[in-house]
Design an enzyme around this catalytic site. Sequence first.
Site, PDB file in Angstrom:
ATOM      1  N   MET A 226       0.829  -1.216   0.000  1.00 36.61           N
ATOM      2  CA  MET A 226       0.000   0.000   0.000  1.00 36.61           C
ATOM      3  C   MET A 226       0.860   1.262   0.000  1.00 36.61           C
ATOM      4  O   MET A 226       0.334   2.365   0.010  1.00 36.61           O
ATOM      5  CB  MET A 226      -0.967  -0.006   1.186  1.00 36.61           C
ATOM      6  CG  MET A 226      -2.090  -0.998   1.037  1.00 36.61           C
ATOM      7  SD  MET A 226      -3.258  -0.490  -0.268  1.00 36.61           S
ATOM      8  CE  MET A 226      -4.396  -1.887  -0.227  1.00 36.61           C
TER       9      MET A 226
ATOM     10  N   SER B  87      -7.529   2.118  16.787  1.00 28.39           N
ATOM     11  CA  SER B  87      -6.896   1.664  18.020  1.00 28.39           C
ATOM     12  C   SER B  87      -7.192   2.654  19.141  1.00 28.39           C
ATOM     13  O   SER B  87      -7.521   3.821  18.859  1.00 28.39           O
ATOM     14  CB  SER B  87      -5.392   1.624  17.721  1.00 28.39           C
ATOM     15  OG  SER B  87      -4.636   1.643  18.891  1.00 28.39           O
TER      16      SER B  87
ATOM     17  N   TYR C 210       2.684   6.040  14.802  1.00 28.86           N
ATOM     18  CA  TYR C 210       1.500   5.202  14.562  1.00 28.86           C
ATOM     19  C   TYR C 210       0.239   5.892  15.071  1.00 28.86           C
ATOM     20  O   TYR C 210      -0.795   5.933  14.388  1.00 28.86           O
ATOM     21  CB  TYR C 210       1.725   3.861  15.268  1.00 28.86           C
ATOM     22  CG  TYR C 210       0.501   3.001  15.390  1.00 28.86           C
ATOM     23  CD1 TYR C 210       0.123   2.146  14.370  1.00 28.86           C
ATOM     24  CD2 TYR C 210      -0.279   3.032  16.542  1.00 28.86           C
ATOM     25  CE1 TYR C 210      -1.000   1.346  14.488  1.00 28.86           C
ATOM     26  CE2 TYR C 210      -1.397   2.230  16.676  1.00 28.86           C
ATOM     27  CZ  TYR C 210      -1.767   1.394  15.644  1.00 28.86           C
ATOM     28  OH  TYR C 210      -2.869   0.605  15.760  1.00 28.86           O
TER      29      TYR C 210
ATOM     30  N   LYS D  10      -3.557   6.983  13.315  1.00 27.90           N
ATOM     31  CA  LYS D  10      -4.874   6.508  13.771  1.00 27.90           C
ATOM     32  C   LYS D  10      -5.782   7.684  14.149  1.00 27.90           C
ATOM     33  O   LYS D  10      -6.984   7.645  13.906  1.00 27.90           O
ATOM     34  CB  LYS D  10      -4.709   5.529  14.950  1.00 27.90           C
ATOM     35  CG  LYS D  10      -4.044   4.207  14.569  1.00 27.90           C
ATOM     36  CD  LYS D  10      -4.830   3.414  13.515  1.00 27.90           C
ATOM     37  CE  LYS D  10      -4.345   1.992  13.345  1.00 27.90           C
ATOM     38  NZ  LYS D  10      -4.984   1.266  12.227  1.00 27.90           N
TER      39      LYS D  10
ATOM     40  N   ILE E 116      -4.466  -6.614  21.439  1.00 26.41           N
ATOM     41  CA  ILE E 116      -4.958  -7.887  20.878  1.00 26.41           C
ATOM     42  C   ILE E 116      -3.775  -8.838  20.679  1.00 26.41           C
ATOM     43  O   ILE E 116      -2.691  -8.412  20.270  1.00 26.41           O
ATOM     44  CB  ILE E 116      -5.656  -7.646  19.507  1.00 26.41           C
ATOM     45  CG1 ILE E 116      -6.635  -6.457  19.573  1.00 26.41           C
ATOM     46  CG2 ILE E 116      -6.359  -8.908  19.020  1.00 26.41           C
ATOM     47  CD1 ILE E 116      -7.766  -6.568  20.534  1.00 26.41           C
ATOM     48  N   ASP E 117      -4.044 -10.145  20.850  1.00 22.11           N
ATOM     49  CA  ASP E 117      -2.922 -11.115  20.894  1.00 22.11           C
ATOM     50  C   ASP E 117      -2.411 -11.575  19.514  1.00 22.11           C
ATOM     51  O   ASP E 117      -2.187 -12.771  19.298  1.00 22.11           O
ATOM     52  CB  ASP E 117      -3.314 -12.331  21.741  1.00 22.11           C
ATOM     53  CG  ASP E 117      -4.392 -13.192  21.074  1.00 22.11           C
ATOM     54  OD1 ASP E 117      -4.908 -12.811  19.999  1.00 22.11           O
ATOM     55  OD2 ASP E 117      -4.727 -14.261  21.621  1.00 22.11           O
TER      56      ASP E 117
END
Length: 292
Positions: free
Chosen positions: A92, A169, A182, A186, A217-218
């Site tokens: 992307m 997030s 990051y 977001k 999240i894992d």
Amino acid sequence: MGLLLKSLVPFVGLILALWFYSKDDLKPEMLKEKRVIVTGASTGIGEQMAYHLAWMGAHILVTARTEAKLQKVVTQCLELGAASAHYVNGSMEDPTLADDVVKRAKQLWGGLDMLILNHISPTYLKYFDGDVEHIRKLLEVNFLSYVAMTLSALPMLKESGGSILVVSSTAGKFAIPFVAPYSATKFALDGFFSSLRQELIIEKVNVSITLCVLGHIDTETAKKTVGHVFWLPPAPKEECALEIIKGGALRKRELYYQYFAVRTSLLIRDWAPEYLDSRTRNHFIVENVKRS
Ligand SMILES: NC(=O)C1=CN([C@@H]2O[C@H](COP(=O)(O)OP(=O)(O)OC[C@H]3O[C@@H](n4cnc5c(N)ncnc54)[C@H](OP(=O)(O)O)[C@@H]3O)[C@@H](O)[C@H]2O)C=CC1
Ligand SMILES: C[C@H](CCC(=O)NCCS(=O)(=O)O)[C@H]1CC[C@H]2[C@@H]3C(=O)C[C@@H]4C[C@H](O)CC[C@]4(C)[C@H]3CC[C@]12C
């Protein structure tokens, strides 16, 4: 005091009952034969979303850079019962890829019902070291390509009354240290897509936008990146993926996962931001965070 409590208890009960009974539910038939693009689906939450869509009988087009992984995801989707499954591989960072992916969907299905924007460029968890090139790359991959895909897909989504799901997030809603580049991308997604949602509503365009606000999240990437610096345990990617699809199918404005932790943080953010800042800092083992 007693009187206050007496009047508060039924009020809280009423709110809880309303919340419980207003809970919509996802019926797998809602996704049957639906035409869905999932970006960043070679691994992690995106891969799990592809599998959920597959057992619900959707047509699926997955994207990411690594062809070998996408081939495996497509095979698995077909085994799980997808109506059809295809992939487009590429980065992307390439500004033409967004349009190519959407064109492929048009060629395959003649239309599109759901666009799930989920991919992110790999990032690090460390003190910000002034690397502006990294910010530029993340803006390109995590933000601008989401805008480009949306622009290309909107005509088909308008025709089908479809949905756009934007995976974001907690780092796009409040201050989390060590992820500054990051986090910027977001927050940008929230600004852009929340404004676009307003315009679609004003113009009575029947395309929903669901902003998905995820906690920890894992996924393998998350385990590798934060396993040694974050105290709190991560939530399962399989359940997270299902909640995202559910939120999109039910055309929710925003989706929070894990619901109570994230909503509580957002409430505190608006009323006691300094307290949220310090609580969030306390969840990190700062001694283990790299400086460069
Ligand atoms: N895991 C977590 O704790 C959290 C995750 N999220 C969000 O959830 C989403 C998914 O995260 P997660 O599953 O953990 O991420 P992963 O790192 O597991 O997956 C990222 C996906 O993006 C693809 N990708 C990476 N670089 C590019 C690129 N340049 N062009 C196209 N595709 C690319 C990867 O495939 P490939 O390398 O083959 O290109 C992969 O399929 C993200 O939007 C993330 O921000 C939000 C909060 C917390
Ligand atoms: C660990 C962060 C989650 C903090 C949080 O939501 N806590 C709950 C609220 S509370 O602290 O107030 O109780 C994660 C939030 C953002 C994550 C990062 C991210 O999304 C980008 C990368 C994604 C990649 O797949 C894994 C590494 C990430 C850097 C990821 C790491 C975990 C977060 C910082």
